[in-house]
Design an enzyme around this catalytic site. Structure first.
Site: not given
Length: 119
Positions: A47, A93
């Site tokens: 991420h 996300d």
């Protein structure tokens, strides 16, 4: 943005508080260095890298960029009306929230000593 990311985590991992992921391992939360401690920490490293890539888009600030998405019964969908920055951040996300849902949570890796374990 981080508020929407929190809500995506609630969508895919409703059994846990999003705060459980805010200070986990070497990469979940602020910063990130060293070798990820487990699969969940690896989700956060990916991420972080994804946000770094999205940040290369002109004028794109991943931590603050809002995007359009929906959560339906644990399934996340980024909407088609997002611009390139919003689409990239939404996908970062979304993929992380899905990754969190599939990774075991080890309480021993919450709030670890970063200096000792994340070299």
């Amino acid at each position: 943005n981080l508020y929407q990311f929190k809500n995506m985590i609630k969508c895919t991992v409703p059994s846990r508080s999003w705060l459980d992921f805010a200070n986990y391992g070497c990469y979940c939360g602020r910063g990130g260095s060293g070798t990820p401690v487990d699969d969940l920490d690896r989700c956060c490293q990916i991420h972080d890298n994804c946000y770094n890539e999205a940040g290369k888009i002109s004028g794109c600030w991943p931590y603050f960029k809002t995007y359009s998405y929906e959560c339906s019964q644990g399934t996340l969908t980024c909407k088609g009306d997002n611009n390139s920055c919003a689409a990239s951040v939404c996908d970062c996300d979304r993929l992380a929230a899905i990754c969190f849902a599939g990774a075991p949570y080890n309480n021993d890796n919450y709030n670890i000593n970063l200096k000792a374990r994340c070299q």
